[in-house]
Design a protein around this motif. Structure first.
Motif, PDB file in Angstrom:
ATOM      1  N   THR A 152       2.252   3.832  -5.598  1.00  0.00           N
ATOM      2  CA  THR A 152       1.019   3.048  -5.548  1.00  0.00           C
ATOM      3  C   THR A 152       1.272   1.702  -6.210  1.00  0.00           C
ATOM      4  O   THR A 152       1.758   1.642  -7.346  1.00  0.00           O
ATOM      5  CB  THR A 152      -0.131   3.759  -6.285  1.00  0.00           C
TER       6      THR A 152
ATOM      7  N   ARG B  63      -3.246   3.036   0.181  1.00  0.00           N
ATOM      8  CA  ARG B  63      -3.113   3.172  -1.281  1.00  0.00           C
ATOM      9  C   ARG B  63      -1.834   3.880  -1.698  1.00  0.00           C
ATOM     10  O   ARG B  63      -1.413   3.781  -2.852  1.00  0.00           O
ATOM     11  CB  ARG B  63      -4.305   3.938  -1.848  1.00  0.00           C
ATOM     12  N   PHE B  64      -1.224   4.614  -0.760  1.00  0.00           N
ATOM     13  CA  PHE B  64      -0.064   5.426  -1.107  1.00  0.00           C
ATOM     14  C   PHE B  64       1.050   5.240  -0.079  1.00  0.00           C
ATOM     15  O   PHE B  64       0.790   5.226   1.116  1.00  0.00           O
ATOM     16  CB  PHE B  64      -0.431   6.915  -1.162  1.00  0.00           C
TER      17      PHE B  64
END
Length: 372
Positions: A264, A254-255
């Motif tokens: 993101t 997600r990051f």
């Protein structure tokens, strides 16, 4: 703390050779053997060694260039300064040998124990928010029976008669008097007449210990923490070595991290990109399990982004947080229902686009009928 480049007297773009040359000059000028009892010279000797240790290492130098003189203090990982002159001799023994006529600089007192390294895997969330991590390490510790003396309980090491306890002997060669390590006690100054039965005179024994490492918030992959005095015990009765903990951070899909900032990617539909609206995005809050609603401006293009200021990763020196960048990826549907196709065709007419409503006749792109 003075700037390390200023300490060595070099420019910020100095080459490794220039940095080494500058340190050599200062080390020779302020070496304790040349300035006995001079506390100011000793402090300058340590200051120069601290500067050289950081600037001679490409990774440490890059961190220093980014964060400045406090880059390695406060548990941030990496090198945070020599404790004393003995640490400098231990780290740069071979280098001092080069500086002083091919002779290794004389060590004062018992040598420090060996350093140890352990690699620790941590999650992305633990790197962002910090954590206490239990590790297991095998190391030598002072013998529990003789308490590090190497002698059988109730006995003591005896002074070496060859060197009279000095650990060094003198002998003449022509007009010269040469000092060398005592061949009988091997520089210890004492002899074990009755060794400890547990360690057999080695003064240390092996131990498997569990330690808790405090990982500060904001560490990155590959950074190193130093646990002073948690390495190998010294068989000579000197201070223990250090334990270096190398961190390996697991990725989080997600990051994507860039220094103290995180990126993101958020997928949105063509309709939402055109009309605007809101979307839920993951955040670093609540152990990287938080969410937030962000606004999508009408007419958002693929790759457009917004910046959530101060919502990134905590800076190691406690100067706030980085940013959280949210980038929008516009998803173009590959398959349409009949109704969706009609609506897109109507939109195309409104926009003045010349499109063809393709019908599926079962032919491939090379003019061959598809197999059923």
């Amino acid at each position: 703390m003075r700037d390390y480049y200023e300490v060595l007297g070099v420019s910020r773009d100095a080459s490794p050779a220039e940095i080494k040359k500058a340190y050599r000059r200062l080390a020779m000028e302020y070496h304790p053997d040349r300035n006995p009892g001079d506390r100011e010279a000793e402090e300058k000797f340590k200051e120069a060694a601290n500067a050289y240790r950081v600037l001679s290492d490409p990774e440490q130098r890059a961190r220093y260039d980014r964060f400045g003189p406090d880059a390695f203090t406060g548990g941030s990982g990496g090198f945070d300064g020599f404790a004393g002159v003995e640490d400098i001799f231990s780290a740069f023994g071979d280098l001092f040998g080069d500086f002083f006529g091919g002779r290794r600089a004389r060590r004062r007192g018992p040598q420090r124990g060996a350093d140890l390294r352990v690699d620790v895997q941590i999650s992305f969330a633990e790197a962002v928010h910090g954590a206490d991590k239990e590790i297991e390490v095998e190391r030598s510790v002072p013998c529990s029976t003789c308490h590090g003396s190497g002698a059988k309980p109730g006995t003591e090491p005896q002074r070496c008669g060859t060197c009279d306890g000095k650990g060094q002997v003198l002998h003449s060669q022509g007009f010269f008097v040469i000092q060398s390590t005592c061949p009988r006690c091997r520089g210890q100054g004492s002899l074990l007449t009755d060794p400890c039965p547990t360690c057999r005179g080695r003064a240390v024994e092996r131990e498997r210990a569990k330690l808790v490492v405090n990982i500060p918030a904001g560490v990155d992959d590959g950074q190193t923490l130093r646990l002073a005095g948690k390495g190998e015990a010294s068989p000579e009765g000197g201070p223990p070595g250090h334990l270096y903990v190398v961190l390996h951070v697991e990725p989080d899909e997600r990051f994507v991290r860039d220094g103290d900032d995180v990126l993101t990617d958020v997928h949105i539909s063509v309709a939402k990109a055109a009309l605007g609206g809101t979307v839920t995005v993951p955040t670093l809050d609540d152990g990287c399990q938080g969410t937030a609603e962000v606004e999508i401006e009408p007419g958002t293009q693929p790759g457009d982004h917004i910046v959530r200021r101060g919502q990134g990763i905590k800076r190691l020196q406690g100067r706030g947080r980085g940013d959280h960048i949210v980038r929008f990826l516009v998803d173009v549907p590959k398959k349409l229902t009949k109704r969706q196709r009609e609506l897109f065709e109507q939109l195309a007419v409104e926009l003045g686009d010349d499109v063809t409503a393709e019908e599926d006749h079962g032919w491939g792109i090379f003019g061959r009928r598809k197999r059923n």
